[in-house]
Design an enzyme around this catalytic site. Structure first.
Site, PDB file in Angstrom:
ATOM      1  CB  CYS A 255      -0.975  -0.090   1.020  1.00 61.59           C
ATOM      2  SG  CYS A 255      -1.685   1.475   1.635  1.00 61.59           S
TER       3      CYS A 255
ATOM      4  CB  CYS B 151       0.611   1.530   4.064  1.00 56.49           C
ATOM      5  SG  CYS B 151      -1.149   1.097   4.050  1.00 56.49           S
TER       6      CYS B 151
END
Length: 101
Positions: free
Chosen positions: A28, A31
């Protein structure tokens, strides 16, 4: 303190003082962007503990917490959930999340 954990390693450590329970994933983009911010926050603020969980290794825990978007962060103050955020935030904004509204 900044720690990457599995749920069974948490042992309610997030219920003491200020703590962030973060759910992220290696695949991600946002992230990966927030990871260094979380580490910086923990390094610069001895009173904030960050517990980082990979959703792929903690699927059941993420479900228990109602995680539907990553990164998802849950902010605890003396055992009480005081806030939750989704998506990227810079370190200055992360600190502000502990202010009870």
């Amino acid at each position: 303190m900044y720690k990457k954990l599995l749920k069974e390693e948490l042992n309610n450590a997030h219920l003491n003082g200020k703590a962030i329970v973060a759910f992220r994933a290696t695949w991600c983009g946002p992230c990966q962007m927030i990871g260094p911010e979380l580490q910086r926050l923990a390094n610069e603020n001895d009173d904030i503990n960050v517990f980082d969980f990979d959703v792929d290794q903690n699927v059941e825990f993420a479900r228990e917490m109602g995680v539907s978007v990553i990164p998802s962060l849950f902010y605890y103050l003396d055992g009480k959930l005081v806030n939750a955020t989704k998506g990227y935030l810079p370190v200055e904004e992360l600190k502000k999340q502990f202010i009870q509204k």
